[in-house]
Design a protein around this motif. Structure first.
Motif, PDB file in Angstrom:
ATOM      1  N   PHE A   1     -15.510 -10.481   6.918  1.00  0.00           N
ATOM      2  CA  PHE A   1     -15.026  -9.839   6.063  1.00  0.00           C
ATOM      3  C   PHE A   1     -13.893  -8.635   6.411  1.00  0.00           C
ATOM      4  CE2 PHE A   1     -14.538  -6.636   2.572  1.00  0.00           C
ATOM      5  CZ  PHE A   1     -14.424  -7.393   1.349  1.00  0.00           C
ATOM      6  N   LEU A   2     -12.755  -8.735   6.076  1.00  0.00           N
ATOM      7  CA  LEU A   2     -11.424  -8.124   6.579  1.00  0.00           C
ATOM      8  C   LEU A   2     -10.910  -7.184   5.430  1.00  0.00           C
ATOM      9  CD1 LEU A   2      -9.029 -11.080   7.864  1.00  0.00           C
ATOM     10  CD2 LEU A   2     -10.865  -9.848   9.383  1.00  0.00           C
ATOM     11  N   THR A   3     -10.856  -6.041   5.906  1.00  0.00           N
ATOM     12  CA  THR A   3     -10.502  -4.887   4.861  1.00  0.00           C
ATOM     13  C   THR A   3      -9.830  -3.815   5.865  1.00  0.00           C
ATOM     14  OG1 THR A   3     -11.076  -3.635   3.005  1.00  0.00           O
ATOM     15  CG2 THR A   3     -12.802  -3.839   4.784  1.00  0.00           C
ATOM     16  N   SER A   4      -9.331  -2.864   5.188  1.00  0.00           N
ATOM     17  CA  SER A   4      -8.890  -1.531   5.671  1.00  0.00           C
ATOM     18  C   SER A   4      -9.492  -0.284   5.194  1.00  0.00           C
ATOM     19  CB  SER A   4      -7.192  -1.696   5.280  1.00  0.00           C
ATOM     20  OG  SER A   4      -6.771  -2.768   5.915  1.00  0.00           O
ATOM     21  N   CYS A   5      -9.027   0.683   5.713  1.00  0.00           N
ATOM     22  CA  CYS A   5      -9.679   2.104   5.321  1.00  0.00           C
ATOM     23  C   CYS A   5      -9.283   2.533   4.197  1.00  0.00           C
ATOM     24  CB  CYS A   5      -9.394   3.186   6.360  1.00  0.00           C
ATOM     25  SG  CYS A   5     -10.020   3.089   8.128  1.00  0.00           S
TER      26      CYS A   5
ATOM     27  N   GLY B   1      -9.394  -2.326   9.147  1.00  0.00           N
ATOM     28  CA  GLY B   1      -7.893  -1.735   9.878  1.00  0.00           C
ATOM     29  C   GLY B   1      -7.585  -0.432   9.266  1.00  0.00           C
ATOM     30  N   GLU B   2      -6.411  -0.226   9.282  1.00  0.00           N
ATOM     31  CA  GLU B   2      -5.947   1.088   8.682  1.00  0.00           C
ATOM     32  C   GLU B   2      -5.524   1.184   7.252  1.00  0.00           C
ATOM     33  OE1 GLU B   2      -3.459   3.592  11.159  1.00  0.00           O
ATOM     34  OE2 GLU B   2      -1.759   3.897   9.466  1.00  0.00           O
ATOM     35  N   ALA B   3      -4.640   0.218   6.874  1.00  0.00           N
ATOM     36  CA  ALA B   3      -3.991   0.245   5.562  1.00  0.00           C
ATOM     37  C   ALA B   3      -3.151  -1.077   5.347  1.00  0.00           C
ATOM     38  CB  ALA B   3      -3.219   1.266   5.421  1.00  0.00           C
ATOM     39  N   PRO B   4      -3.195  -1.473   3.972  1.00  0.00           N
ATOM     40  CA  PRO B   4      -2.312  -2.622   3.928  1.00  0.00           C
ATOM     41  C   PRO B   4      -0.930  -2.372   4.247  1.00  0.00           C
ATOM     42  CG  PRO B   4      -3.525  -2.171   1.934  1.00  0.00           C
ATOM     43  CD  PRO B   4      -3.647  -1.006   3.065  1.00  0.00           C
ATOM     44  N   GLY B   5      -0.197  -3.560   4.811  1.00  0.00           N
ATOM     45  CA  GLY B   5       1.460  -3.424   5.063  1.00  0.00           C
ATOM     46  C   GLY B   5       2.132  -4.141   3.745  1.00  0.00           C
ATOM     47  N   ALA B   6       3.393  -4.301   4.205  1.00  0.00           N
ATOM     48  CA  ALA B   6       4.266  -4.778   3.085  1.00  0.00           C
ATOM     49  C   ALA B   6       3.651  -6.008   2.555  1.00  0.00           C
ATOM     50  CB  ALA B   6       5.581  -4.989   3.537  1.00  0.00           C
ATOM     51  N   ARG B   7       3.427  -7.067   3.551  1.00  0.00           N
ATOM     52  CA  ARG B   7       3.106  -8.653   2.789  1.00  0.00           C
ATOM     53  C   ARG B   7       1.785  -8.276   2.445  1.00  0.00           C
ATOM     54  NH1 ARG B   7       5.134 -13.430   3.944  1.00  0.00           N
ATOM     55  NH2 ARG B   7       3.628 -14.991   3.372  1.00  0.00           N
ATOM     56  N   GLU B   8       0.783  -7.606   2.578  1.00  0.00           N
ATOM     57  CA  GLU B   8      -0.371  -7.402   2.063  1.00  0.00           C
ATOM     58  C   GLU B   8      -0.277  -6.693   0.840  1.00  0.00           C
ATOM     59  OE1 GLU B   8       0.115  -6.371   5.319  1.00  0.00           O
ATOM     60  OE2 GLU B   8      -1.091  -7.749   6.191  1.00  0.00           O
ATOM     61  N   ASP B   9       0.296  -5.833   0.537  1.00  0.00           N
ATOM     62  CA  ASP B   9       0.812  -5.059  -0.739  1.00  0.00           C
ATOM     63  C   ASP B   9       1.444  -6.143  -1.768  1.00  0.00           C
ATOM     64  OD1 ASP B   9       1.538  -2.574  -2.219  1.00  0.00           O
ATOM     65  OD2 ASP B   9       3.341  -3.555  -2.217  1.00  0.00           O
TER      66      ASP B   9
END
Ligand code: URA
Length: 186
Positions: free
Chosen positions: A82-86, A45-53
């Motif tokens: 495997f799920l991750t972000s940039c 994905g792009e980047a973590p959001g609030a809940r991911e943070d």
């Protein structure tokens, strides 16, 4: 634990201490990503959001729940990927990561993760992931649903679930893309 799982753990520990860019100052927890080291699919994905943070886990907010439903609709499960972000830290106010943040984080963490897992397909969700990994700003409207070989890897281009959540037309397109991906992996 096999060497690839151990390698992913070591990377996660290093990401925990990362201070290479400004995003580290704003994060609660970094979000390295999760999933099996022998995953056939890595989804970026792009980047973590609030809940991911808050939780340190990828795709656990509204976009993640939407993604889970899209995957399940095609017989795919998040725990086989495997799920991750940039970038591994949440940008303040969920702004798009800056170019230097993307380049730094991708080179330091995402590329080593991909080298360890060596998946059959790396799914690029959204413009930022496409820009970061294909190093060119392809128009999603023209390129979604397509596989692309580059640098010895197979990439698959689709939308970001946060966009699909907001626009029915994008959700329909992403559903068709995921069906294509599922057909390829079976
Ligand atoms: N969007 C992303 O790109 N990654 C996450 O983990 C959550 C939302």
């Amino acid at each position: 634990m096999d060497h690839r799982q151990a390698g992913l753990h070591a990377l996660a520990a290093a990401i925990d201490g990362c201070r290479q860019c400004d995003l580290a100052r704003h994060r609660t927890r970094p979000v390295p990503g999760e999933g099996p080291a022998d995953a056939r699919i890595v989804l970026v994905g792009e980047a973590p959001g609030a809940r991911e943070d808050r939780t340190g886990r990828p795709f656990v907010g509204p976009a993640g729940r939407f993604l889970d439903r899209l995957l399940a609709g095609q017989g795919l499960r998040r725990d086989e990927m495997f799920l991750t972000s940039c970038v591994k830290c949440r940008p303040p106010g969920n702004r798009t990561p800056h170019r230097v943040e993307l380049e730094t984080c991708t080179a330091a963490w995402l590329m080593p993760q991909l080298r360890l897992i060596n998946p059959e397909v790396t799914v690029l969700c959204g413009r930022t992931a496409v820009r970061a990994l294909l190093c060119r700003p392809l128009r999603l409207a023209d390129h979604h649903g397509r596989f692309r070989r580059q640098g010895g890897r197979t990439f698959f281009i689709t939308y970001h679930p946060a966009a699909a959540m907001r626009f029915a037309r994008v959700a329909d397109a992403m559903r068709t893309d995921i069906a294509r991906l599922a057909g390829h992996i079976r």
